[in-house]
Design an enzyme around this catalytic site. Structure first.
Site, short mmCIF file in Angstrom:
data_model
loop_
_atom_site.label_atom_id
_atom_site.label_comp_id
_atom_site.label_asym_id
_atom_site.label_seq_id
_atom_site.Cartn_x
_atom_site.Cartn_y
_atom_site.Cartn_z
N HIS A 110 -63.29 79.83 38.90
CA HIS A 110 -62.10 79.04 39.27
C HIS A 110 -62.52 77.78 40.02
CE1 HIS A 110 -58.15 77.99 40.90
NE2 HIS A 110 -58.68 77.98 42.11
N ASP A 124 -50.81 83.50 45.05
CA ASP A 124 -50.74 82.33 45.93
C ASP A 124 -50.05 81.20 45.16
OD1 ASP A 124 -51.19 80.41 47.87
OD2 ASP A 124 -53.26 80.04 47.25
N GLU A 172 -51.45 81.69 41.39
CA GLU A 172 -52.89 81.95 41.46
C GLU A 172 -53.10 83.46 41.56
OE1 GLU A 172 -54.55 79.56 44.70
OE2 GLU A 172 -54.87 77.91 43.26
N GLN A 179 -49.75 69.54 46.38
CA GLN A 179 -51.14 69.80 46.80
C GLN A 179 -52.03 68.59 46.55
OE1 GLN A 179 -52.80 73.14 44.64
NE2 GLN A 179 -54.75 73.09 45.75
N GLU A 207 -54.89 86.52 42.69
CA GLU A 207 -55.84 86.83 43.76
C GLU A 207 -55.68 88.29 44.17
OE1 GLU A 207 -55.96 84.12 47.03
OE2 GLU A 207 -55.33 82.40 45.84
N ARG A 261 -64.35 66.28 39.20
CA ARG A 261 -65.76 65.82 39.22
C ARG A 261 -66.49 66.46 38.04
NH1 ARG A 261 -64.25 67.65 44.09
NH2 ARG A 261 -65.13 69.68 43.57
N TYR A 263 -53.80 67.19 50.08
CA TYR A 263 -54.88 68.12 50.46
C TYR A 263 -56.09 67.47 51.12
CZ TYR A 263 -58.27 67.31 46.68
OH TYR A 263 -59.22 66.78 45.86
N THR A 278 -58.39 82.42 43.95
CA THR A 278 -58.11 82.69 42.54
C THR A 278 -59.35 83.22 41.85
OG1 THR A 278 -56.69 80.78 42.60
CG2 THR A 278 -57.17 81.69 40.43
CA CA Z 1 -55.44 80.34 46.62
#
Ligand code: CA
Length: 421
Positions: free
Chosen positions: A130, A229, A195, A236, A197, A139, A240, A352
């Site tokens: 993830h 999540d 997400e 975000q 998790e 990137r 962030y 995640t």
């Molecule tokens: Ca998370």
């Protein structure tokens, strides 16, 4: 592994449906939760899931009150003792059947609550596939940041907005800014995601200033829940940097109601993630031979989607917690390494978990390449992100040859439209 008679795959319960082939709650599982009978004026209290029933823990003179924090605080050896007691009481060999039967509540009639009062919640980033997939979106040449293989990265989340499975989730509003827009606007999120998790619930905590050593870390974990999540990717993306996730995450987090205890998970322990020979050795406080040998957990994690047009949910992914770069013990040791105290009921999210293949990706962001490649659903619909009325249902399972198969129940939530004001 700490196996005992409670893990014996031949063990059967006098609750007959516990032996049904697809039953998530055979006698080898015994997950704990907080329930009451729907429609009854009565206090919520602790119960254990067995087959299609909930056994009220009062039957064994265990009075939890409205949360499991007290049980969590008692620590791992008390939890193990209680598990043996429950296993004996529910076994076909038990002489207590007649008395205990009166304390059964059919699961269909049970209303389930958050299992613990969560004081603090932190969320890690241990799913290396993830982390790589998400990093690659920004990137392409160098997806993982240089700290990833040294530090179990995490951030402090919001405890107050954690909700139990079945709670509707309102689409959040927030500041959104498209990369080419001159200024942000305030609007309902258009890139609402989930997400996949796991959540680890802290057991007996540590005193402020006294870190938990890696080799003791699992004694401080009460059990495991499924955790979704919810993430508003547009909020975000704008907020962030430089301090990390904030309002794009804190509007809701869903967990499953049944806590599968660490002892129930013993048979499904596995080696820690196999690091490549080029990866750095973890620093000594994160490295322990026993943890590397069997500190991993083989837990299958699935996400299903049901749009308003679908009769039955469609599976979007199936991953496995084996793909976590860091073990639970490493998360606990790292979280407390600065002296930070864990308290009973605190929640540690794994981050995640995705596997290497697309059908194991644990978020829509990854499945749709940030919305560029919408999912083609069996209903003929498409989805880049979640729409109002969509329901996502997370499931978990442990299966290993020679042992019982146990389940986690579900963590589900349906998206409601954003608030009108
Ligand atoms: Ca998370």
């Amino acid at each position: 592994m700490m196996l005992d008679e409670t893990h014996d795959p031949a063990l059967e319960s006098w609750v007959e449906l516990a032996q049904a082939p697809d039953c998530e709650f055979p006698i080898q599982n015994l997950p704990l939760g907080i329930f009451k009978r729907r429609g009854h004026k009565e206090p919520a209290r602790g119960g254990v899931a067995i087959g299609d029933q909930i056994l009220d823990l009062v039957a064994l003179d265990i009075r939890t009150g409205p949360t499991l924090n007290g049980l969590a605080a008692m620590g791992r050896s008390a939890a193990r003792k209680m598990r043996r007691e429950l296993s004996r009481a529910l076994s076909v060999k038990s002489k207590q059947k007649k008395r205990l039967q009166k304390h059964l509540v059919p699961m269909k009639q049970g209303e389930l609550f958050l299992p613990v009062a969560i004081g603090d919640y932190s969320d890690f980033f241990t799913g290396i596939h993830h982390a790589t997939n998400m990093g690659r979106l920004f990137r392409p040449d160098n997806p993982l940041l240089p700290n990833y293989k040294w530090v179990p990265i995490g951030y402090h989340g919001r405890g107050s907005s954690i909700v139990v499975s079945g709670t509707a989730v309102r689409r959040p509003k927030g500041q959104l800014k498209a990369p080419d827009a001159a200024a942000p606007s305030f609007a309902a999120s258009r890139r609402l995601d989930y997400e996949v998790e796991l959540g680890f619930i802290a057991g007996a905590g540590n005193r402020l200033g006294q870190p938990i050593a890696l080799r003791d870390a699992l004694d401080h974990v009460f059990g495991v829940v499924l955790l979704n999540d919810w993430s508003a990717r547009d909020i975000q993306a704008w907020e962030y940097q430089p301090l990390g996730p904030f309002l794009g995450k804190s509007f809701a987090t869903t967990i499953s109601p049944w806590v599968v205890t660490m002892d129930a998970l013993e048979p499904y322990r596995c080696p820690a993630f196999a690091r490549s020979s080029e990866d750095p050795q973890p620093l000594p406080y994160l490295l322990d031979e026993a943890d590397q040998r069997d500190g991993g957990l083989a837990i299958e994690m699935e996400m299903h989607l049901r749009t308003p047009k679908m009769k039955t949910p469609q599976r979007l992914s199936r991953g496995n917690f084996r793909d976590s770069y860091w073990t639970v013990a490493q998360m606990v040791a790292h979280q407390t390494s600065n002296g930070c105290n864990l308290q009973p009921g605190d929640l540690l999210g794994s981050g995640t978990i995705s596997g290497p293949a697309p059908d194991s990706f644990g978020s829509m962001m990854e499945l749709t390449l940030a919305g560029k490649n919408p999912l083609q659903l069996a209903s003929g619909e498409t989805r880049s992100f979640l729409e109002d009325g969509d329901e996502v249902i997370q499931r978990g399972r442990c299966a290993r040859e020679g042992y019982a198969t146990i389940g986690f129940g579900e963590a589900s939530g349906r998206i409601m439209p954003a608030a009108s004001k």
